[in-house]
Scaffold this motif. Sequence first.
Motif: not given
Length: 688
Positions: A674-681
């Motif tokens: 979830s953290t990585v997805i937020v960062a990529i977004n």
Amino acid sequence: MNENQHSGSTHQHEDHTSIKQQGHQNMSERHQHGGHHDSGADHMAHHHGDFKKRFFISLILTVPIFFLSSMTTMLTGIEIDFPGADWLLFILSTVIFFYGGWPFLAGMMTEVKTKNPAMMTLISLAIVVAYLYSTAILFFSTGMNYFWELATLIDIMLLGHWIEMRAVMKAGDALQKMAELLPGDAHLITEQDEIEDVPLQEIKKGQIVLVKEGEKIPADGRIVRGSTHINEAMLTGESKAVAKEVGSEVIAGSINGNQVVRVEVTATGEDSYLSQVIKLVSDAQKEKSRTETLSDKAAKLLFYVALAAGVLTFAIWFWLSSDWSEAVNRAVTVLIIACPHALGLAIPLVVAKSTSLSAQNGLLIRRRMALEDARLIDTVAFDKTGTLTEGEFKLTDIVAETGTEDELIQIFAALENQMSHPIATSIVQEAKSRALPFQNADQVTAISGVGLEGKVSGDMYKIVNTRYLRQHMSNLDLTKAEQFAGEGKTVSFLLRNDQMIGYVAIADEVRETAKQTISGLHKLHKKAMMLTGDSRKVADKVGAILGIDYVEAELLPQDKAQTIQKYQRQNETVMMVGDGVNDSPALATAKVGVAIGAGTDVAMETADVILSKSNPKDVLYLIRLSKETYRKMIQNLWWAAGYNILAIPLAAGVLAPMGLILSPAVGAVLMSLSTVIVAINAQLMKVQ
């Protein structure tokens, strides 16, 4: 040394280093302030290289733990046992716990000290419970230990933090590139007219430096010999090279073209444009927005929700099954999966990306809340001269009521020679083109919203506008002057001892980009307003050319501010765009104040945003950037919060009757994902 010799100096300099450190420090502080505002400062001190090192060492140690753990026996049915196997498993797990888990344990201690428990406390609770429980099982009881889950949990958390750090640093790339723009040394022109290569920190204001073709400008300055083209793209976002000649100002860090020039240094170190830009961007990134404050509160609330859910989960599972092992497993998974990591990063990463994008495109954000407010604007108010028009006046008509045109221009020039306004410059230029001798003017004083006054050869003169004449000399026939005004020209009148002796008409071309700006605002469903001290006829003419919705003319500086207040009382949210001292009250009054980059220092200090390219069309980019920033913030908030709303019950085991149970390691994967997805977004944010 001559001008064509190359420098061999490799000195580093304090100013250069300090600006670089400012860029590095900003990224670290931004991550501490925003990326995990609630997390421990000790955790924030670890850059991504430290997490990378801890991750790989812990990963290597996890391999033997896998073969020695209860998990392997359960999965394969093969039990690896030899004398001291339990001790080896314990020692390896202990190393991973203290070495790999140290950033989280240190973060927890800081959070507890500040009475501000959050993500690091949750992670630490999870790994401490798993470590202590597994140790107790290994040496004092029978059953399944969780050393494998502990090791993989720490591995995954380190990997997630490493990826996150890379994302944060990537978001600050534009700022870091700015910090690296300055060269290591400068070619100083000595008093003997020789060239000496010196470290940049030794360069002082007033000295002359040589800049060769293709080199970076070492300090802010003014060209005193030669002409060239300068690439200022990294500083202003303007891609094309800008022509520079003697008298032109140059900015430290910009790149010289194919001509050698000599530059007189006007600012160094912290006073330089580059350093101030870095500070502006840095300060903007540190400032908290309303949305970010909301995410911080949500992250704090989530900690207490997760802690309560973990305790409740343990109690219910133990009550239902009397199985300490499974109850601890469920509680640990809840604590892990509920970490508000993504929530803590949701807004700061978007802010870091948006402020970097703004800097790349020549928008300097002085007050970050302005970036959030720009999307809410209903009406954009523009100053006319120098904002919607080029500000490069040309004297087109001269009417002398008494005496000759030359005599009239001579008096005009004597007074205007002490002023820096574009109208003054055009009059002085006309006097020079006529080769008229300049007379001395005494006691020259600006009259706010009117013009100026001063003494020439014992007589008191005033340069005034149309409104002043209507108020004080209403009996005059101004038909011809009004005809000039109807053509979009600015008319200035000269009074001698309060008697009009003539006037001049000056034309100012409307910016082509101004037309595109007004058209673009209408496409965004925003209205445009013009606020000017110029005459009503001139204002209406320019307004008609541009298609402006509201035209307010013949305004004093305080009138501009009052006009904005009037519209805001009518529930219109107003942005003000201007470049002069007389725009400052309006810039301060508006919801968002935007200064055109070529404007005055006073306007810059009052504004929330500075357009360094002096292009009003950049207002459109500001509004679009604001909308996209807000959209990404909301997306990230929904993803981070929504993930926890769904994941906590799942981790607690509500689907256990259906055979779906998450292990702590899977919980760690989901939390990190979830953290990585937020960062990529956040990184995918783009603005046309």
